[in-house]
Motif scaffolding. Structure first.
Motif, PDB file in Angstrom:
ATOM      1  N   SER A   2      31.786  -2.366  20.780  1.00 15.36           N
ATOM      2  CA  SER A   2      32.551  -4.202  19.880  1.00 15.36           C
ATOM      3  C   SER A   2      33.194  -5.593  20.898  1.00 15.36           C
ATOM      4  O   SER A   2      32.659  -6.370  20.634  1.00 15.36           O
ATOM      5  N   GLY A   3      33.470  -5.292  21.834  1.00 16.82           N
ATOM      6  CA  GLY A   3      34.312  -6.647  22.767  1.00 16.82           C
ATOM      7  C   GLY A   3      35.965  -6.433  22.210  1.00 16.82           C
ATOM      8  O   GLY A   3      35.815  -7.776  22.425  1.00 16.82           O
ATOM      9  N   TYR A   4      35.802  -6.009  20.988  1.00 14.89           N
ATOM     10  CA  TYR A   4      37.435  -6.728  20.333  1.00 14.89           C
ATOM     11  C   TYR A   4      38.305  -6.750  21.397  1.00 14.89           C
ATOM     12  O   TYR A   4      38.513  -5.450  21.916  1.00 14.89           O
ATOM     13  N   PRO A   5      39.368  -7.565  22.245  1.00  9.65           N
ATOM     14  CA  PRO A   5      40.431  -7.422  22.643  1.00  9.65           C
ATOM     15  C   PRO A   5      41.920  -6.952  22.776  1.00  9.65           C
ATOM     16  O   PRO A   5      42.309  -7.649  22.291  1.00  9.65           O
ATOM     17  N   GLY A   6      41.511  -5.718  22.063  1.00  9.55           N
ATOM     18  CA  GLY A   6      42.917  -4.966  21.373  1.00  9.55           C
ATOM     19  C   GLY A   6      42.360  -3.950  20.792  1.00  9.55           C
ATOM     20  O   GLY A   6      41.515  -3.538  20.538  1.00  9.55           O
ATOM     21  N   GLU A   7      42.942  -3.282  20.532  1.00  7.47           N
ATOM     22  CA  GLU A   7      43.008  -2.098  19.313  1.00  7.47           C
ATOM     23  C   GLU A   7      42.830  -2.272  17.830  1.00  7.47           C
ATOM     24  O   GLU A   7      43.319  -3.437  17.817  1.00  7.47           O
ATOM     25  N   PRO A   8      42.513  -1.450  17.320  1.00  6.23           N
ATOM     26  CA  PRO A   8      42.579  -1.688  15.583  1.00  6.23           C
ATOM     27  C   PRO A   8      43.762  -1.795  15.788  1.00  6.23           C
ATOM     28  O   PRO A   8      43.458  -2.928  14.639  1.00  6.23           O
ATOM     29  N   ALA A   9      44.928  -1.221  16.075  1.00  6.73           N
ATOM     30  CA  ALA A   9      46.503  -1.923  14.520  1.00  6.73           C
ATOM     31  C   ALA A   9      46.819  -3.950  15.240  1.00  6.73           C
ATOM     32  O   ALA A   9      46.962  -3.850  14.463  1.00  6.73           O
ATOM     33  N   GLN A  10      46.464  -4.410  16.484  1.00  6.26           N
ATOM     34  CA  GLN A  10      46.536  -5.134  16.707  1.00  6.26           C
ATOM     35  C   GLN A  10      45.838  -6.191  15.899  1.00  6.26           C
ATOM     36  O   GLN A  10      45.679  -6.892  15.025  1.00  6.26           O
ATOM     37  N   PHE A  11      44.053  -5.614  16.139  1.00  6.67           N
ATOM     38  CA  PHE A  11      43.179  -6.906  14.722  1.00  6.67           C
ATOM     39  C   PHE A  11      44.182  -6.691  12.754  1.00  6.67           C
ATOM     40  O   PHE A  11      43.954  -7.336  12.898  1.00  6.67           O
ATOM     41  N   LEU A  12      43.911  -5.747  12.724  1.00  5.67           N
ATOM     42  CA  LEU A  12      45.051  -5.111  11.516  1.00  5.67           C
ATOM     43  C   LEU A  12      45.870  -6.249  11.321  1.00  5.67           C
ATOM     44  O   LEU A  12      46.413  -6.656   9.715  1.00  5.67           O
ATOM     45  N   ALA A  13      47.024  -6.278  12.094  1.00  3.22           N
ATOM     46  CA  ALA A  13      48.379  -7.221  12.086  1.00  3.22           C
ATOM     47  C   ALA A  13      47.354  -8.368  11.932  1.00  3.22           C
ATOM     48  O   ALA A  13      48.510  -9.039  11.652  1.00  3.22           O
ATOM     49  N   GLU A  14      46.508  -8.355  12.849  1.00  2.32           N
ATOM     50  CA  GLU A  14      45.795 -10.626  12.470  1.00  2.32           C
ATOM     51  C   GLU A  14      45.815 -10.563  10.942  1.00  2.32           C
ATOM     52  O   GLU A  14      45.700 -11.722  10.585  1.00  2.32           O
ATOM     53  N   VAL A  15      44.764  -9.147  10.730  1.00  2.00           N
ATOM     54  CA  VAL A  15      44.670  -9.909   8.914  1.00  2.00           C
ATOM     55  C   VAL A  15      45.565 -10.041   8.459  1.00  2.00           C
ATOM     56  O   VAL A  15      45.771 -11.008   7.804  1.00  2.00           O
ATOM     57  N   TYR A  16      46.492  -9.277   8.186  1.00  2.00           N
ATOM     58  CA  TYR A  16      47.320  -9.149   7.415  1.00  2.00           C
ATOM     59  C   TYR A  16      48.545 -10.145   7.795  1.00  2.00           C
ATOM     60  O   TYR A  16      48.765 -10.916   6.225  1.00  2.00           O
ATOM     61  N   HIS A  17      48.370 -10.279   8.023  1.00  2.00           N
ATOM     62  CA  HIS A  17      49.793 -12.079   8.999  1.00  2.00           C
ATOM     63  C   HIS A  17      48.845 -13.620   8.931  1.00  2.00           C
ATOM     64  O   HIS A  17      48.939 -14.200   8.917  1.00  2.00           O
ATOM     65  N   SER A  18      47.647 -13.124   8.364  1.00  2.00           N
ATOM     66  CA  SER A  18      45.990 -14.983   8.294  1.00  2.00           C
ATOM     67  C   SER A  18      47.498 -15.717   7.153  1.00  2.00           C
ATOM     68  O   SER A  18      48.095 -14.980   6.467  1.00  2.00           O
ATOM     69  N   ARG A  19      47.350 -17.302   8.122  1.00  2.00           N
ATOM     70  CA  ARG A  19      48.390 -17.925   7.090  1.00  2.00           C
ATOM     71  C   ARG A  19      46.873 -18.582   6.185  1.00  2.00           C
ATOM     72  O   ARG A  19      47.803 -19.063   5.017  1.00  2.00           O
ATOM     73  N   TYR A  20      45.882 -18.306   6.260  1.00  2.00           N
ATOM     74  CA  TYR A  20      45.501 -18.396   5.094  1.00  2.00           C
ATOM     75  C   TYR A  20      43.829 -18.035   4.533  1.00  2.00           C
ATOM     76  O   TYR A  20      43.582 -17.271   4.907  1.00  2.00           O
ATOM     77  N   ILE A  21      43.813 -17.526   3.578  1.00  2.00           N
ATOM     78  CA  ILE A  21      42.924 -17.069   2.505  1.00  2.00           C
ATOM     79  C   ILE A  21      41.477 -16.816   3.998  1.00  2.00           C
ATOM     80  O   ILE A  21      40.725 -15.979   3.521  1.00  2.00           O
ATOM     81  N   ARG A  22      40.845 -18.433   4.193  1.00  2.00           N
ATOM     82  CA  ARG A  22      39.224 -18.557   5.071  1.00  2.00           C
ATOM     83  C   ARG A  22      39.778 -17.405   6.139  1.00  2.00           C
ATOM     84  O   ARG A  22      39.025 -17.524   6.877  1.00  2.00           O
TER      85      ARG A  22
END
Length: 512
Positions: free
Chosen positions: A367-387
């Motif tokens: 997929s080319g995501y620059p990180g592990e799945p755990a990093q992606f999931l952390a970024e998801v949960y800490h997103s500041r805005y719903i968009r």
């Protein structure tokens, strides 16, 4: 006052034994140990701490060391069941007000509290004398309701600042993405605002944790005026390493109504998650996903498990173009159901986690995501805005979908059959699959029968029994095989197996 003791009976007894209100105190919390007490300190710093010296985990002395290292100056009374000189010496070095032995003597504790209350009162009076009559202190008094006399506080305002203002409006700046170590930046920003707005008598600037308050006298008129003010704030915040949210309360005509403007702005900031990034928030600002009634045809899924099933399917069969609209439909439905911020974060985190957990590691690496799945999931949960939350998941899920072994010309029935072949052990139902293809279940059933020559349930049973035969040949237990291929009821599995193979699973396994 906070009471810290590992004995529940003693905590309750202290709350009822001592006439706290008569002594000028209020018990705002209790804790069973040092770590729990520190969590309270992160939200509310008490004037006084009543703490047991011996507790499991972090004891009273260790708690006191943490408090002093954190720069908190709360008064401390130590309770101990031991007349130990070394304990008393260490406690005194850490600046405790009293070292009392258990069982607690009511009169002795009350006397210590009266002494502390007198010290606190003297400090408060001195602080008031230093701050009174400044515009910032008067504004603080109006916002907290701490002014002794409303008439006198308004009179002090007229004498100390701009009496010609006819309209007042609160602008609040929040920093939900900031950390404790960045508080110095926030205070520096507040000083910049003071030099800009207070120096030429346009407004008053106050740090009212966790916000910066800007009280505007004769505020801007019209959308253009507010837009210019917003741009100025962004320019002045240039040195901040984190984002700020800006909200405006309604205009009021008198100082005694300022609190209403403040509360409006604060309620908007508390819901900043539901607005687009970078908007100046007013009562007229539309939320990203309007809380309107959603037609059942827009989103027919009813629970997060079915939503997770559909998202994983879209990724698994390469339907990248459908992912964004699907996730936006879920967000719209959540808004219509008036879900709060935590509920929405939890729901989307669940959807992302379930999908990432099920995909092959090869697909993630492609997929080319620059990180592990755990990093992606952390970024998801800490997103500041719903968009941001929805878009972040959409982008990654679309990347994963494009790495699936399909192209846009594949026949939908081929995709469906391949999906069944790989997920025969799941709780597959024709109704659920029909939702994925935006067909009615009856129409999809007809397509399926026409393409395969079998009804859906018969085809699924045949695939499952074929897989079961392979597992039975590996000497797996019958009940384990039944569960593995999607039959939760082992008796039902026996019936299906015998119907299709003419013999029981046990007999088949012995024969093999």
């Amino acid at each position: 006052m906070i009471i810290v003791d590992d004995e529940p009976k003693l905590r309750l007894g202290l709350q009822t034994l001592i006439p706290w209100r008569d002594l000028g105190f209020e018990v705002i919390g209790t804790a069973a140990g040092g770590h729990e007490a520190l969590r309270i300190f992160e939200e509310t710093i008490p004037d006084v701490l009543l703490v047991d010296i011996r507790m499991p985990g972090m004891d009273g002395l260790e708690l006191l060391q943490e408090i002093r290292q954190g720069g908190w100056s709360s008064h401390v009374i130590i309770l101990s069941g031991y007349a130990d000189f070394e304990y008393a010496r260490q406690a005194l070095q850490l600046g405790v007000e009293a070292y009392l032995l258990k069982p607690v003597n009511k009169e002795e504790l009350s006397a210590s509290l009266q002494k502390i209350h007198e010290q606190l009162s003297n400090v408060q009076k001195k602080s008031l004398l230093q701050k009174t009559n400044t515009p910032e202190w008067i504004l603080y008094s109006l916002l907290t309701g701490n002014s002794a006399s409303e008439d006198s506080i308004l009179g002090e305002w007229s004498d100390s600042f701009e009496a010609s203002w006819k309209t007042f409006q609160i602008l609040l700046i929040g920093f939900s993405g900031s950390h404790q170590e960045e508080s110095e930046q926030i205070h520096n920003f507040k000083d910049v605002l003071s030099r800009t707005y207070a120096s030429d008598r346009q407004g008053i600037v106050l740090y009212f944790a966790p916000y910066i308050v800007l009280l505007l006298g004769d505020p801007p008129v019209g959308e253009l005026g507010w837009s210019e003010l917003h741009k100025n704030l962004q320019l002045l915040s240039g040195e901040l390493r984190f984002e700020m949210d800006v909200a405006i309360g309604q205009p009021v005509r008198s100082l005694d109504e300022i609190i209403h403007s403040f509360r409006t702005a604060r309620s908007l900031l508390e819901r900043s998650f539901f607005y687009d990034r970078g908007r100046m928030l007013t009562e007229e600002t539309p939320e990203t996903y309007q809380k309107e009634i959603v037609q059942t045809s827009v989103l027919s899924l009813s629970n997060k498990e079915e939503e997770a099933f559909r998202l994983h399917y879209l990724v698994d069969v390469g339907h990248a173009s459908a992912i964004s609209s699907f996730l936006n439909e879920i967000a719209l439905q959540q808004a219509a159901n008036q879900a709060d911020e935590k509920e929405i974060r939890d729901r989307f985190f669940y959807l992302a986690n379930e999908t990432v957990r099920k995909i092959h590691s090869r697909v993630w690496s492609l997929s080319g995501y620059p990180g592990e799945p755990a990093q992606f999931l952390a970024e998801v949960y800490h997103s500041r805005y719903i968009r941001d939350l929805v878009d972040r998941i959409s982008v990654v899920m679309e990347r994963l979908a494009r790495c699936a072994d399909y192209n846009s010309k594949d026949n939908e029935m081929k995709r469906l059959l391949d999906y069944i072949d790989r997920h025969y052990g799941d709780n597959l139902r024709l109704e659920m699959l029909a939702v994925l293809f935006n067909y009615s279940s009856s129409y999809l059933g007809q397509l399926f029968k026409s393409y395969t020559g079998e009804y859906f349930n018969a085809y699924l049973d045949r695939i499952r029994i074929q897989k079961a035969k392979e597992l039975l040949a590996q000497d797996m237990k019958v009940y384990e095989v039944a569960e593995r291929v999607g039959y939760s009821n082992v008796n039902y599995f026996y019936t299906k197996f015998k119907k299709l193979e003419g013999e029981s699973p046990s007999f088949y396994q012995k024969k093999e």
